[in-house]
Scaffold this motif. Structure first.
Motif, PDB file in Angstrom:
ATOM      1  N   PRO A  44      -0.323  12.036 -10.001  1.00 46.41           N
ATOM      2  CA  PRO A  44       0.115  10.791  -9.335  1.00 46.41           C
ATOM      3  C   PRO A  44       1.215  11.042  -8.315  1.00 46.41           C
ATOM      4  O   PRO A  44       1.343  10.289  -7.352  1.00 46.41           O
ATOM      5  N   ILE A  47     -11.975   0.525  -2.180  1.00 46.19           N
ATOM      6  CA  ILE A  47     -10.921   0.912  -1.248  1.00 46.19           C
ATOM      7  C   ILE A  47     -10.543  -0.260  -0.365  1.00 46.19           C
ATOM      8  O   ILE A  47     -11.396  -0.876   0.249  1.00 46.19           O
ATOM      9  N   SER A  48      -9.290  -0.598  -0.336  1.00 44.26           N
ATOM     10  CA  SER A  48      -8.792  -1.551   0.648  1.00 44.26           C
ATOM     11  C   SER A  48      -7.335  -1.249   0.916  1.00 44.26           C
ATOM     12  O   SER A  48      -6.659  -0.621   0.109  1.00 44.26           O
ATOM     13  N   ASP A  49      -6.879  -1.687   2.084  1.00 48.08           N
ATOM     14  CA  ASP A  49      -5.490  -1.450   2.510  1.00 48.08           C
ATOM     15  C   ASP A  49      -5.089   0.013   2.331  1.00 48.08           C
ATOM     16  O   ASP A  49      -4.032   0.327   1.764  1.00 48.08           O
ATOM     17  N   TYR A  99      -1.449   3.833   8.881  1.00 46.02           N
ATOM     18  CA  TYR A  99      -0.999   2.438   8.746  1.00 46.02           C
ATOM     19  C   TYR A  99      -0.999   1.725  10.098  1.00 46.02           C
ATOM     20  O   TYR A  99      -1.228   0.516  10.162  1.00 46.02           O
ATOM     21  N   PHE A 120      -6.554   8.866  -4.727  1.00 44.29           N
ATOM     22  CA  PHE A 120      -6.970  10.229  -4.391  1.00 44.29           C
ATOM     23  C   PHE A 120      -5.721  11.063  -4.117  1.00 44.29           C
ATOM     24  O   PHE A 120      -4.645  10.521  -3.874  1.00 44.29           O
ATOM     25  N   HIS A 179      -3.385  12.842  -1.696  1.00 48.66           N
ATOM     26  CA  HIS A 179      -3.045  12.490  -0.311  1.00 48.66           C
ATOM     27  C   HIS A 179      -3.504  13.597   0.658  1.00 48.66           C
ATOM     28  O   HIS A 179      -3.317  14.776   0.381  1.00 48.66           O
ATOM     29  N   SER A 236       0.827  -1.203   0.000  1.00 48.37           N
ATOM     30  CA  SER A 236       0.000   0.000   0.000  1.00 48.37           C
ATOM     31  C   SER A 236       0.865   1.258   0.000  1.00 48.37           C
ATOM     32  O   SER A 236       0.651   2.201  -0.771  1.00 48.37           O
ATOM     33  N   PHE A 237       1.876   1.266   0.861  1.00 47.65           N
ATOM     34  CA  PHE A 237       2.777   2.419   0.958  1.00 47.65           C
ATOM     35  C   PHE A 237       3.439   2.697  -0.391  1.00 47.65           C
ATOM     36  O   PHE A 237       3.585   3.860  -0.795  1.00 47.65           O
ATOM     37  N   SER A 248      -0.360  11.462  -4.767  1.00 43.16           N
ATOM     38  CA  SER A 248      -1.493  10.586  -4.473  1.00 43.16           C
ATOM     39  C   SER A 248      -1.288   9.789  -3.190  1.00 43.16           C
ATOM     40  O   SER A 248      -0.182   9.655  -2.681  1.00 43.16           O
ATOM     41  N   GLN A 249      -2.403   9.245  -2.677  1.00 43.70           N
ATOM     42  CA  GLN A 249      -2.294   8.212  -1.651  1.00 43.70           C
ATOM     43  C   GLN A 249      -2.589   6.870  -2.329  1.00 43.70           C
ATOM     44  O   GLN A 249      -2.680   6.793  -3.566  1.00 43.70           O
ATOM     45  N   GLN A 250      -2.744   5.831  -1.538  1.00 44.04           N
ATOM     46  CA  GLN A 250      -2.763   4.489  -2.116  1.00 44.04           C
ATOM     47  C   GLN A 250      -4.008   4.157  -2.930  1.00 44.04           C
ATOM     48  O   GLN A 250      -3.991   3.222  -3.742  1.00 44.04           O
ATOM     49  N   HIS A 251      -5.112   4.913  -2.736  1.00 41.80           N
ATOM     50  CA  HIS A 251      -6.328   4.623  -3.505  1.00 41.80           C
ATOM     51  C   HIS A 251      -6.440   5.500  -4.750  1.00 41.80           C
ATOM     52  O   HIS A 251      -7.446   5.456  -5.453  1.00 41.80           O
ATOM     53  N   ARG A 286       2.266   2.353  -3.202  1.00 40.26           N
ATOM     54  CA  ARG A 286       1.333   2.997  -4.138  1.00 40.26           C
ATOM     55  C   ARG A 286       1.079   4.463  -3.805  1.00 40.26           C
ATOM     56  O   ARG A 286       0.355   5.144  -4.517  1.00 40.26           O
ATOM     57  N   GLN A 287       1.635   4.945  -2.698  1.00 36.67           N
ATOM     58  CA  GLN A 287       1.430   6.348  -2.311  1.00 36.67           C
ATOM     59  C   GLN A 287       2.445   7.226  -3.033  1.00 36.67           C
ATOM     60  O   GLN A 287       3.585   7.375  -2.581  1.00 36.67           O
ATOM     61  N   GLY A 288       2.005   7.864  -4.093  1.00 35.04           N
ATOM     62  CA  GLY A 288       2.898   8.748  -4.840  1.00 35.04           C
ATOM     63  C   GLY A 288       3.531   9.811  -3.952  1.00 35.04           C
ATOM     64  O   GLY A 288       4.719  10.138  -4.102  1.00 35.04           O
ATOM     65  N   LEU A 289       2.753  10.343  -3.018  1.00 30.95           N
ATOM     66  CA  LEU A 289       3.282  11.439  -2.206  1.00 30.95           C
ATOM     67  C   LEU A 289       4.471  10.997  -1.356  1.00 30.95           C
ATOM     68  O   LEU A 289       5.446  11.750  -1.199  1.00 30.95           O
TER      69      LEU A 289
END
Lengths: 150, 150, 150, 150
Positions: free
Chosen positions: D47, C148-150, C71, D55, D57, C17-18, D50-53, C20-23
């Protein structure tokens, strides 16, 4: 509650609920105007609600501010629903000195589960009212849980 | 205050200050343990501090939580200084149901001007105490202003 | 997600999950230890995340603190659930100066709908780490909503 | 800074300060209108924030909201003063989905030491902008400390 949610009924629901709040009576707080999404509460100063320096206690100011936010949120909900505060932050901007305090609660955004409301607390004395506190609160809508309503 | 800040004196200062808080007496709150950086406050439930569903009002829980945080901060300061809460956030985790409530305030970080403190509020009943509220507060140190001390 | 929630799986879910966090990648943040109810995130300083005085921006500190809290909350939930932050407060205790920042998130109280978590952010340099920020956040559990998950 | 605090100068001070914020540039944020007590910041989705979904962040939304509040506070201060955020709370009202985000900061109450400001963050897309976040922040005025100004 078996009645339609016309404005008069809304006000009656909130006045009845407020009357059941032992703390509001103990503090000496009273309800002011009630409209859709906005509720006012008044509080006169007294030694019974003071802090150690003689000002009105931040806890008393917070209590009316939280309550005004809660009823502002409740005023936007269908009859039979209740609200519980899940969190609030209050910024205390000046010592609570005045002849009367007015907490003006209003809804910022009403949601299905969570509603955000704010309350401005003003101190009245000579001159225009002074803003002494600002609260934002999250209210959770409750339905049919533990008999909670209004 | 003309005395050194030995532990016994610290406790005496805080007990004297607490005794001047009209609101704490009105709510029925009492002081528990006082140590450097940590202060406990007790509150028994009563109809006089209820909200509309019969639980203890979030405003009463907030008042003891804020007060415990404030005295925890004061306990780290030199005699003659006072504190004012500039803001707090409280998360209300469960309805305030129990035979007694305990607010445990402690300092997170003491600063020259601003101190951050937290308070955990527990509900006592059968079984282990349950955490029902969590507060963080910013306290501002005040010295020689408007005669504010302790 | 079709797998049991054994510790190794928990860590894998959060690391995926982390990632996938672009930020987090843009800020240069990385994951540290992950245990049930506690997650660490590291952040090195850089001009790309500064504010106008050259310190690391409060927004970057807040971002890692919120993420660590999220998290930590997710680590206590069954596979397939996700979390969204509904609110957080952060107290910024000192300018963000240091050779590295560590956000240590942990759950204060896990609930069915809402979970409260806190994050302490430390600045590392010579000597012991200094606490520079303290966050509390409310996380809402989400299941089967908008994928939405994780 | 050797210049009078005329409106044009105020705007120039803030634009110069904003340009020194590495984080704002990294996020892709830009300044909008600047008036006495109110500042807008824009943020396009990408991107990279972003966060993991998928959206945007919450940390990126918080960063522009905090920054808008800070510059709104700075806009009311004399030249040569700077501001540091001491705390903020943000309520996240909806996932950050939109074609552009606008953070509108404004001062609630300006004080000598502490100023309270709020920021509303709107998501733009089809239809009227939607309120997705609401922040309140305490800003501390700093003068001649560590060369901090603007």
């Amino acid at each position: 509650m078996g009645k339609s949610d016309e404005p008069g009924n809304l006000e009656a629901r909130i006045r009845s609920s407020f009357a059941r709040q032992g703390l509001m009576s103990t503090l000496g707080a009273t309800l002011g105007d009630i409209t859709h999404g906005a509720v006012d509460i008044f509080l006169p100063p007294s030694p019974a609600i003071s802090q150690q320096h003689g000002f009105v206690h931040a806890g008393a100011i917070s209590a009316i501010a939280d309550t005004a936010a809660g009823y502002a949120a409740l005023s936007t909900m269908a009859p039979g629903k209740g609200v519980l505060t899940t969190e609030f932050k209050i910024n205390l901007l000046a010592p609570a000195v005045g002849s009367r305090f007015v907490a003006r609660g209003k809804v910022i955004k009403a949601g299905r589960t969570l509603t955000l409301a704010q309350t401005e607390v003003f101190a009245e004395q000579e001159g225009p009212p002074r803003l002494i506190a600002f609260l934002t609160a999250t209210l959770m809508a409750i339905e049919g849980r533990n008999g909670i309503s209004d």
